[in-house]
Design a protein around this motif. Structure first.
Motif, PDB file in Angstrom:
ATOM      1  N   HIS A 191       0.830  -1.207   0.000  1.00  0.00           N
ATOM      2  CA  HIS A 191       0.000   0.000   0.000  1.00  0.00           C
ATOM      3  C   HIS A 191       0.867   1.262   0.000  1.00  0.00           C
ATOM      4  CE1 HIS A 191      -3.202   2.780   0.839  1.00  0.00           C
ATOM      5  NE2 HIS A 191      -2.531   3.223   1.874  1.00  0.00           N
ATOM      6  N   VAL A 192       1.900   1.284   0.830  1.00  0.00           N
ATOM      7  CA  VAL A 192       2.800   2.450   0.870  1.00  0.00           C
ATOM      8  C   VAL A 192       3.456   2.649  -0.495  1.00  0.00           C
ATOM      9  CG1 VAL A 192       4.938   3.365   1.871  1.00  0.00           C
ATOM     10  CG2 VAL A 192       3.183   2.373   3.347  1.00  0.00           C
ATOM     11  N   ALA A 193       3.898   1.560  -1.109  1.00  0.00           N
ATOM     12  CA  ALA A 193       4.504   1.663  -2.444  1.00  0.00           C
ATOM     13  C   ALA A 193       3.493   2.193  -3.457  1.00  0.00           C
ATOM     14  CB  ALA A 193       5.039   0.306  -2.880  1.00  0.00           C
ATOM     15  N   ASP A 194       2.253   1.739  -3.396  1.00  0.00           N
ATOM     16  CA  ASP A 194       1.221   2.231  -4.305  1.00  0.00           C
ATOM     17  C   ASP A 194       0.969   3.723  -4.114  1.00  0.00           C
ATOM     18  OD1 ASP A 194       0.899  -0.249  -5.463  1.00  0.00           O
ATOM     19  OD2 ASP A 194      -0.937  -0.744  -4.347  1.00  0.00           O
ATOM     20  N   VAL A 195       0.990   4.173  -2.865  1.00  0.00           N
ATOM     21  CA  VAL A 195       0.805   5.603  -2.582  1.00  0.00           C
ATOM     22  C   VAL A 195       1.955   6.399  -3.187  1.00  0.00           C
ATOM     23  CG1 VAL A 195       0.804   7.348  -0.746  1.00  0.00           C
ATOM     24  CG2 VAL A 195      -0.608   5.295  -0.519  1.00  0.00           C
ATOM     25  N   LEU A 196       3.190   5.938  -2.983  1.00  0.00           N
ATOM     26  CA  LEU A 196       4.346   6.643  -3.549  1.00  0.00           C
ATOM     27  C   LEU A 196       4.290   6.655  -5.072  1.00  0.00           C
ATOM     28  CD1 LEU A 196       7.262   5.488  -1.234  1.00  0.00           C
ATOM     29  CD2 LEU A 196       6.192   7.743  -1.336  1.00  0.00           C
ATOM     30  N   ARG A 197       3.902   5.528  -5.665  1.00  0.00           N
ATOM     31  CA  ARG A 197       3.820   5.472  -7.128  1.00  0.00           C
ATOM     32  C   ARG A 197       2.773   6.455  -7.651  1.00  0.00           C
ATOM     33  NH1 ARG A 197       3.063  -0.230  -9.303  1.00  0.00           N
ATOM     34  NH2 ARG A 197       3.530   0.816 -11.249  1.00  0.00           N
ATOM     35  N   ALA A 198       1.693   6.632  -6.922  1.00  0.00           N
ATOM     36  CA  ALA A 198       0.655   7.577  -7.345  1.00  0.00           C
ATOM     37  C   ALA A 198       1.125   9.020  -7.193  1.00  0.00           C
ATOM     38  CB  ALA A 198      -0.617   7.357  -6.530  1.00  0.00           C
TER      39      ALA A 198
ATOM     40  N   ILE B 182      12.387   6.701  -6.656  1.00  0.00           N
ATOM     41  CA  ILE B 182      11.497   7.852  -6.676  1.00  0.00           C
ATOM     42  C   ILE B 182      12.176   9.065  -7.303  1.00  0.00           C
ATOM     43  CG2 ILE B 182      10.007   7.114  -4.779  1.00  0.00           C
ATOM     44  CD1 ILE B 182      11.724   8.840  -2.895  1.00  0.00           C
ATOM     45  N   GLY B 183      13.212   8.804  -8.102  1.00  0.00           N
ATOM     46  CA  GLY B 183      13.907   9.900  -8.765  1.00  0.00           C
ATOM     47  C   GLY B 183      14.992  10.530  -7.925  1.00  0.00           C
ATOM     48  N   TRP B 184      15.422   9.882  -6.893  1.00  0.00           N
ATOM     49  CA  TRP B 184      16.482  10.349  -6.008  1.00  0.00           C
ATOM     50  C   TRP B 184      17.450   9.183  -5.889  1.00  0.00           C
ATOM     51  CZ3 TRP B 184      15.107  12.543  -0.489  1.00  0.00           C
ATOM     52  CH2 TRP B 184      16.234  13.122   0.081  1.00  0.00           C
ATOM     53  N   PRO B 185      18.346   9.017  -6.873  1.00  0.00           N
ATOM     54  CA  PRO B 185      19.156   7.799  -6.999  1.00  0.00           C
ATOM     55  C   PRO B 185      19.913   7.383  -5.742  1.00  0.00           C
ATOM     56  CG  PRO B 185      19.460   9.188  -8.908  1.00  0.00           C
ATOM     57  CD  PRO B 185      18.655   9.990  -7.913  1.00  0.00           C
ATOM     58  N   GLU B 186      20.473   8.347  -5.025  1.00  0.00           N
ATOM     59  CA  GLU B 186      21.247   7.979  -3.839  1.00  0.00           C
ATOM     60  C   GLU B 186      20.368   7.706  -2.619  1.00  0.00           C
ATOM     61  OE1 GLU B 186      20.983  12.400  -4.254  1.00  0.00           O
ATOM     62  OE2 GLU B 186      21.598  10.805  -5.577  1.00  0.00           O
TER      63      GLU B 186
ATOM     64  N   PRO C 249      16.758   6.005  -2.548  1.00  0.00           N
ATOM     65  CA  PRO C 249      15.454   5.469  -2.932  1.00  0.00           C
ATOM     66  C   PRO C 249      14.589   5.268  -1.688  1.00  0.00           C
ATOM     67  CG  PRO C 249      17.118   3.757  -3.027  1.00  0.00           C
ATOM     68  CD  PRO C 249      17.833   5.037  -2.733  1.00  0.00           C
ATOM     69  N   ALA C 250      13.303   5.189  -1.888  1.00  0.00           N
ATOM     70  CA  ALA C 250      12.381   5.019  -0.760  1.00  0.00           C
ATOM     71  C   ALA C 250      12.426   3.581  -0.259  1.00  0.00           C
ATOM     72  CB  ALA C 250      10.968   5.393  -1.177  1.00  0.00           C
ATOM     73  N   ASP C 251      12.734   3.434   0.994  1.00  0.00           N
ATOM     74  CA  ASP C 251      12.754   2.117   1.633  1.00  0.00           C
ATOM     75  C   ASP C 251      11.353   1.845   2.176  1.00  0.00           C
ATOM     76  OD1 ASP C 251      13.203  -0.195   3.031  1.00  0.00           O
ATOM     77  OD2 ASP C 251      14.948   0.555   4.126  1.00  0.00           O
ATOM     78  N   VAL C 252      10.464   1.423   1.286  1.00  0.00           N
ATOM     79  CA  VAL C 252       9.064   1.259   1.660  1.00  0.00           C
ATOM     80  C   VAL C 252       8.855   0.152   2.689  1.00  0.00           C
ATOM     81  CG1 VAL C 252       8.077   2.293  -0.403  1.00  0.00           C
ATOM     82  CG2 VAL C 252       8.626  -0.125  -0.406  1.00  0.00           C
ATOM     83  N   ILE C 253       9.723  -0.840   2.696  1.00  0.00           N
ATOM     84  CA  ILE C 253       9.569  -1.921   3.681  1.00  0.00           C
ATOM     85  C   ILE C 253       9.783  -1.363   5.091  1.00  0.00           C
ATOM     86  CG2 ILE C 253      10.511  -4.100   4.522  1.00  0.00           C
ATOM     87  CD1 ILE C 253      11.187  -4.749   1.558  1.00  0.00           C
ATOM     88  N   THR C 254      10.882  -0.659   5.285  1.00  0.00           N
ATOM     89  CA  THR C 254      11.158  -0.075   6.592  1.00  0.00           C
ATOM     90  C   THR C 254      10.128   0.985   6.936  1.00  0.00           C
ATOM     91  OG1 THR C 254      13.508  -0.536   6.350  1.00  0.00           O
ATOM     92  CG2 THR C 254      12.897   1.137   7.955  1.00  0.00           C
TER      93      THR C 254
ATOM     94  N   VAL D 238       5.018   8.827   5.490  1.00  0.00           N
ATOM     95  CA  VAL D 238       4.970   8.892   4.032  1.00  0.00           C
ATOM     96  C   VAL D 238       5.006  10.348   3.570  1.00  0.00           C
ATOM     97  CG1 VAL D 238       3.574   8.386   1.984  1.00  0.00           C
ATOM     98  CG2 VAL D 238       3.813   6.662   3.785  1.00  0.00           C
ATOM     99  N   VAL D 239       4.243  11.209   4.233  1.00  0.00           N
ATOM    100  CA  VAL D 239       4.243  12.635   3.887  1.00  0.00           C
ATOM    101  C   VAL D 239       5.641  13.223   4.086  1.00  0.00           C
ATOM    102  CG1 VAL D 239       3.367  14.903   4.590  1.00  0.00           C
ATOM    103  CG2 VAL D 239       1.783  12.991   4.293  1.00  0.00           C
ATOM    104  N   ARG D 240       6.320  12.838   5.160  1.00  0.00           N
ATOM    105  CA  ARG D 240       7.685  13.329   5.413  1.00  0.00           C
ATOM    106  C   ARG D 240       8.634  12.887   4.296  1.00  0.00           C
ATOM    107  NH1 ARG D 240       9.232  10.704  10.150  1.00  0.00           N
ATOM    108  NH2 ARG D 240       7.331  11.585  10.959  1.00  0.00           N
ATOM    109  N   THR D 241       8.501  11.650   3.844  1.00  0.00           N
ATOM    110  CA  THR D 241       9.334  11.143   2.755  1.00  0.00           C
ATOM    111  C   THR D 241       9.099  11.954   1.485  1.00  0.00           C
ATOM    112  OG1 THR D 241       9.379   8.915   3.672  1.00  0.00           O
ATOM    113  CG2 THR D 241       9.815   9.122   1.307  1.00  0.00           C
ATOM    114  N   LEU D 242       7.843  12.229   1.177  1.00  0.00           N
ATOM    115  CA  LEU D 242       7.519  13.014  -0.027  1.00  0.00           C
ATOM    116  C   LEU D 242       8.047  14.444   0.086  1.00  0.00           C
ATOM    117  CD1 LEU D 242       3.918  11.676  -0.660  1.00  0.00           C
ATOM    118  CD2 LEU D 242       5.934  11.254  -2.078  1.00  0.00           C
ATOM    119  N   ARG D 243       7.998  15.020   1.262  1.00  0.00           N
ATOM    120  CA  ARG D 243       8.543  16.376   1.458  1.00  0.00           C
ATOM    121  C   ARG D 243      10.056  16.390   1.290  1.00  0.00           C
ATOM    122  NH1 ARG D 243       4.816  17.846   6.530  1.00  0.00           N
ATOM    123  NH2 ARG D 243       2.975  18.495   5.362  1.00  0.00           N
ATOM    124  N   GLN D 244      10.722  15.350   1.804  1.00  0.00           N
ATOM    125  CA  GLN D 244      12.175  15.264   1.640  1.00  0.00           C
ATOM    126  C   GLN D 244      12.539  15.151   0.159  1.00  0.00           C
ATOM    127  OE1 GLN D 244      12.991  11.891   4.091  1.00  0.00           O
ATOM    128  NE2 GLN D 244      13.374  13.118   5.922  1.00  0.00           N
ATOM    129  N   LEU D 245      11.769  14.365  -0.580  1.00  0.00           N
ATOM    130  CA  LEU D 245      11.998  14.241  -2.015  1.00  0.00           C
ATOM    131  C   LEU D 245      11.814  15.589  -2.704  1.00  0.00           C
ATOM    132  CD1 LEU D 245      12.476  12.656  -4.642  1.00  0.00           C
ATOM    133  CD2 LEU D 245      10.028  12.100  -4.623  1.00  0.00           C
TER     134      LEU D 245
END
Length: 95
Positions: A10-17, A44-48, A50-55, A80-87
């Motif tokens: 589900h988290v991965a699907d949210v990030l993909r969307a 997610i476009g940040w090569p160094e 990537p989103a660790d969706v499992i953790t 998840v929101v924090r991860t998107l803001r960091q990106l």
């Protein structure tokens, strides 16, 4: 365990969307000591970084199960929101 893993999906699907072009990858880098090597992650476009969706997903579930308290979806949402803001911050810094 299956229900727990569905949180990850589900988290991965949210990030993909939210991040067009993001996709599952098997992380690899030049440092053999990097514990992320071989781990499924989201590009997610940040090569160094990537989103660790499992953790990201699992961090909320074991805490709830281990403490006997209910799982709080808001805690996961905030992560998840924090991860998107960091990106977004990284993208802005790169121009």
């Amino acid at each position: 365990m299956r229900l727990w893993d569905l949180v990850t999906v589900h988290v991965a699907d949210v990030l993909r969307a939210q991040v067009p072009g993001s996709t599952w990858i098997c992380f690899r880098n030049g440092d053999r000591r990097d514990e992320r090597n071989g781990k499924p992650m989201m590009d997610i476009g940040w090569p160094e970084n990537p989103a660790d969706v499992i953790t990201l997903a699992h961090g909320s579930v074991p805490a709830a199960v281990g403490s006997g308290r209910p799982f709080l979806p808001d805690h996961l949402h905030d992560k998840v929101v924090r991860t998107l803001r960091q990106l977004e911050g990284n993208r802005s810094a790169r121009g």
